[in-house]
Scaffold this motif. Structure first.
Motif, PDB file in Angstrom:
ATOM      1  N   ALA A 183     -33.997  33.503  67.715  1.00  0.00           N
ATOM      2  CA  ALA A 183     -33.245  33.944  66.535  1.00  0.00           C
ATOM      3  C   ALA A 183     -32.461  35.217  66.837  1.00  0.00           C
ATOM      4  O   ALA A 183     -31.313  35.367  66.414  1.00  0.00           O
ATOM      5  N   ASP A 184     -33.084  36.138  67.584  1.00  0.00           N
ATOM      6  CA  ASP A 184     -32.388  37.380  67.958  1.00  0.00           C
ATOM      7  C   ASP A 184     -31.173  37.092  68.831  1.00  0.00           C
ATOM      8  O   ASP A 184     -30.101  37.666  68.640  1.00  0.00           O
ATOM      9  N   ALA A 185     -31.345  36.178  69.788  1.00  0.00           N
ATOM     10  CA  ALA A 185     -30.237  35.822  70.675  1.00  0.00           C
ATOM     11  C   ALA A 185     -29.108  35.172  69.883  1.00  0.00           C
ATOM     12  O   ALA A 185     -27.921  35.457  70.117  1.00  0.00           O
ATOM     13  N   GLU A 186     -29.447  34.334  68.943  1.00  0.00           N
ATOM     14  CA  GLU A 186     -28.431  33.675  68.118  1.00  0.00           C
ATOM     15  C   GLU A 186     -27.691  34.705  67.273  1.00  0.00           C
ATOM     16  O   GLU A 186     -26.465  34.646  67.132  1.00  0.00           O
ATOM     17  N   GLN A 187     -28.426  35.671  66.736  1.00  0.00           N
ATOM     18  CA  GLN A 187     -27.797  36.708  65.925  1.00  0.00           C
ATOM     19  C   GLN A 187     -26.843  37.554  66.772  1.00  0.00           C
ATOM     20  O   GLN A 187     -25.742  37.880  66.344  1.00  0.00           O
ATOM     21  N   GLN A 188     -27.240  37.890  67.987  1.00  0.00           N
ATOM     22  CA  GLN A 188     -26.371  38.658  68.878  1.00  0.00           C
ATOM     23  C   GLN A 188     -25.107  37.878  69.198  1.00  0.00           C
ATOM     24  O   GLN A 188     -24.001  38.428  69.235  1.00  0.00           O
ATOM     25  N   GLN A 189     -25.271  36.579  69.426  1.00  0.00           N
ATOM     26  CA  GLN A 189     -24.117  35.737  69.745  1.00  0.00           C
ATOM     27  C   GLN A 189     -23.153  35.699  68.560  1.00  0.00           C
ATOM     28  O   GLN A 189     -21.936  35.798  68.737  1.00  0.00           O
ATOM     29  N   GLN A 190     -23.687  35.589  67.348  1.00  0.00           N
ATOM     30  CA  GLN A 190     -22.832  35.582  66.165  1.00  0.00           C
ATOM     31  C   GLN A 190     -22.093  36.905  66.005  1.00  0.00           C
ATOM     32  O   GLN A 190     -20.907  36.929  65.664  1.00  0.00           O
ATOM     33  N   GLN A 191     -22.777  38.014  66.279  1.00  0.00           N
ATOM     34  CA  GLN A 191     -22.139  39.322  66.174  1.00  0.00           C
ATOM     35  C   GLN A 191     -21.014  39.450  67.194  1.00  0.00           C
ATOM     36  O   GLN A 191     -19.940  39.982  66.889  1.00  0.00           O
ATOM     37  N   GLN A 192     -21.246  38.962  68.419  1.00  0.00           N
ATOM     38  CA  GLN A 192     -20.205  39.020  69.446  1.00  0.00           C
ATOM     39  C   GLN A 192     -18.996  38.179  69.035  1.00  0.00           C
ATOM     40  O   GLN A 192     -17.847  38.591  69.214  1.00  0.00           O
ATOM     41  N   GLN A 193     -19.254  37.009  68.465  1.00  0.00           N
ATOM     42  CA  GLN A 193     -18.153  36.163  68.021  1.00  0.00           C
ATOM     43  C   GLN A 193     -17.361  36.840  66.912  1.00  0.00           C
ATOM     44  O   GLN A 193     -16.126  36.784  66.895  1.00  0.00           O
ATOM     45  N   GLN A 194     -18.051  37.500  65.995  1.00  0.00           N
ATOM     46  CA  GLN A 194     -17.367  38.202  64.918  1.00  0.00           C
ATOM     47  C   GLN A 194     -16.520  39.347  65.459  1.00  0.00           C
ATOM     48  O   GLN A 194     -15.385  39.556  65.021  1.00  0.00           O
ATOM     49  N   GLN A 195     -17.047  40.069  66.433  1.00  0.00           N
ATOM     50  CA  GLN A 195     -16.292  41.155  67.033  1.00  0.00           C
ATOM     51  C   GLN A 195     -15.049  40.630  67.735  1.00  0.00           C
ATOM     52  O   GLN A 195     -13.972  41.212  67.636  1.00  0.00           O
ATOM     53  N   GLN A 196     -15.187  39.506  68.434  1.00  0.00           N
ATOM     54  CA  GLN A 196     -14.037  38.919  69.120  1.00  0.00           C
ATOM     55  C   GLN A 196     -12.986  38.473  68.110  1.00  0.00           C
ATOM     56  O   GLN A 196     -11.787  38.676  68.317  1.00  0.00           O
ATOM     57  N   GLN A 197     -13.427  37.892  67.008  1.00  0.00           N
ATOM     58  CA  GLN A 197     -12.483  37.455  65.980  1.00  0.00           C
ATOM     59  C   GLN A 197     -11.766  38.651  65.369  1.00  0.00           C
ATOM     60  O   GLN A 197     -10.563  38.607  65.112  1.00  0.00           O
ATOM     61  N   GLN A 198     -12.483  39.732  65.134  1.00  0.00           N
ATOM     62  CA  GLN A 198     -11.869  40.933  64.573  1.00  0.00           C
ATOM     63  C   GLN A 198     -10.852  41.523  65.535  1.00  0.00           C
ATOM     64  O   GLN A 198      -9.786  41.973  65.131  1.00  0.00           O
ATOM     65  N   GLN A 199     -11.179  41.511  66.819  1.00  0.00           N
ATOM     66  CA  GLN A 199     -10.254  42.036  67.816  1.00  0.00           C
ATOM     67  C   GLN A 199      -8.998  41.177  67.884  1.00  0.00           C
ATOM     68  O   GLN A 199      -7.893  41.686  68.062  1.00  0.00           O
ATOM     69  N   GLN A 200      -9.146  39.894  67.753  1.00  0.00           N
ATOM     70  CA  GLN A 200      -7.993  38.992  67.810  1.00  0.00           C
ATOM     71  C   GLN A 200      -7.108  39.165  66.587  1.00  0.00           C
ATOM     72  O   GLN A 200      -5.903  38.965  66.650  1.00  0.00           O
ATOM     73  N   GLN A 201      -7.701  39.539  65.448  1.00  0.00           N
ATOM     74  CA  GLN A 201      -6.938  39.683  64.219  1.00  0.00           C
ATOM     75  C   GLN A 201      -6.225  41.022  64.125  1.00  0.00           C
ATOM     76  O   GLN A 201      -5.288  41.167  63.356  1.00  0.00           O
TER      77      GLN A 201
END
Length: 114
Positions: free
Chosen positions: A84-102
């Motif tokens: 669950a922790d690994a999945e949460q970290q992965q989601q946070q990284q994806q959100q950060q990447q999306q924010q950077q792209q926007q």
């Protein structure tokens, strides 16, 4: 004026509490809808109870299989928590990447050619 009062007053000998047929039909419809709602509510609650019983049975079966396999419950909980922790970290990284792209990028100044 007395003719208006006479038109509004119930005719002599009639029941003053008589209701409009539309009002009676609406009341009957509301009672029917309420009855159907109660029936559906009971059905849904019954199905939820059945699902709860099935889930409890599955949990017991899984626990029995874990005991047979010699798996430690605490170890399984740690693995589930780590997953669950690994999945949460992965989601946070994806959100950060999306924010950077926007984020709009600032134009890069080209060096002046002199």
């Amino acid at each position: 004026m007395s003719s208006q009062r006479d038109a509004q007053a119930p005719p002599p000998g009639s029941d003053a509490t008589a209701r409009d047929p539309t009002e009676m039909a609406l009341e009957a419809l509301m009672m029917q809808i309420q009855s159907q709602f109660e029936t559906m509510s009971s059905t849904i609650l019954g199905r939820i109870d059945q699902m709860s019983e099935r889930i409890n049975g599955l949990e017991e079966s899984i626990e029995g299989l874990m005991v047979q396999a010699g798996v430690d419950k605490d170890e399984v909980r740690r693995m589930a928590s780590a997953s669950a922790d690994a999945e949460q970290q992965q989601q946070q990284q994806q959100q950060q990447q999306q924010q950077q792209q926007q984020q709009p990028t600032a134009p890069v100044d080209a060096p002046d050619a002199e």
